[in-house]
Design a protein around this motif. Structure first.
Motif, mmCIF file in Angstrom:
data_model
loop_
_atom_site.group_PDB
_atom_site.id
_atom_site.type_symbol
_atom_site.label_atom_id
_atom_site.label_comp_id
_atom_site.label_asym_id
_atom_site.label_seq_id
_atom_site.Cartn_x
_atom_site.Cartn_y
_atom_site.Cartn_z
ATOM 1 N N ILE A 271 22.124 9.549 5.940
ATOM 2 C CA ILE A 271 22.643 9.119 7.310
ATOM 3 C C ILE A 271 21.802 9.753 8.260
ATOM 4 O O ILE A 271 21.724 11.140 8.129
ATOM 5 N N ARG A 272 21.984 9.401 9.203
ATOM 6 C CA ARG A 272 20.518 9.497 10.150
ATOM 7 C C ARG A 272 21.343 9.132 11.604
ATOM 8 O O ARG A 272 21.530 7.620 12.003
ATOM 9 N N ILE A 273 21.967 10.345 12.361
ATOM 10 C CA ILE A 273 22.340 9.821 14.077
ATOM 11 C C ILE A 273 21.410 10.225 15.019
ATOM 12 O O ILE A 273 20.863 11.700 14.687
ATOM 13 N N THR A 274 21.064 9.913 15.673
ATOM 14 C CA THR A 274 19.505 9.777 17.372
ATOM 15 C C THR A 274 20.690 9.756 18.418
ATOM 16 O O THR A 274 21.513 8.691 17.981
ATOM 17 N N TYR A 275 20.983 10.707 18.705
ATOM 18 C CA TYR A 275 21.952 10.797 20.019
ATOM 19 C C TYR A 275 21.782 11.782 20.850
ATOM 20 O O TYR A 275 20.819 12.507 20.893
#
Length: 193
Positions: free
Chosen positions: A60-64
């Protein structure tokens, strides 16, 4: 003739140089962008400590964006109103990428990239995965593009979380927990692989 061509060439180059010198970059954004991986710190370890990740792959990768509290009241205010769709952070809606099919808070989700939004309330948040990944904030939110909604209870943090943060923690070989926190509010979502 050659002198005229040379003169025009020098004039052209000086005009381009003057334009380049007058260009200024805009200032830093108040809400810097960040990324969270599962396994935690995957990208960093891949480059600097490859023996630490072994055969693990990013799941999983989250960009925020990470807004700061700056002494403000956060939840139940204009920043993150109760009962309304919120972009989970600042600027563009965060993007969460699942590298494989997962179960997110009890809902089966296909591998892919989704916008991560929330509807915060005092006792629970509804987290939303949307197929509309190119949106600024939640201003153009369209419920018809929801892929899943998951409701999770609010937990109180022991300390104030100054900057909005998302992080993963490994529970066991097939389970992780995604934590979102800001101010004294925290929510946790189980993710099964």
């Amino acid at each position: 003739m050659q002198k005229t061509a040379l003169l025009f060439g020098l004039l052209f180059l000086s005009l381009i140089g003057a334009q380049a010198q007058s260009f200024t970059f805009r200032g830093l954004d108040k809400s810097p962008m960040d990324m969270a991986y599962y396994p935690d710190d995957y990208a960093h370890d891949r480059k600097f400590a490859p023996d630490k990740i072994g055969t693990d792959k990013a799941m999983i990768r989250i960009t925020y964006s990470r807004p700061a509290k700056n002494g403000r009241e956060i939840f139940g205010t204009k920043l993150a109103p109760y009962g309304k769709v919120w972009r989970v952070g600042a600027n563009e809606a965060p993007e969460i990428k699942f590298y494989q099919d997962v179960t997110f808070g009890g809902k089966k989700i296909k591998a892919g990239t989704y916008a991560l939004l929330a509807i915060p309330n005092e006792t629970a948040w509804t987290l939303i995965l949307s197929s509309d990944v190119d949106q600024w904030g939640a201003y153009s939110y369209n419920e018809a593009l929801d892929v899943a909604r998951v409701t999770v209870p609010v937990q109180k943090s022991d300390t104030v979380i100054e900057n909005f943060a998302i992080q993963f923690a490994k529970k066991d070989a097939k389970t992780a927990t995604m934590y979102l926190g800001w101010d004294t509010v925290m929510v946790a979502v189980p993710v099964l692989f």
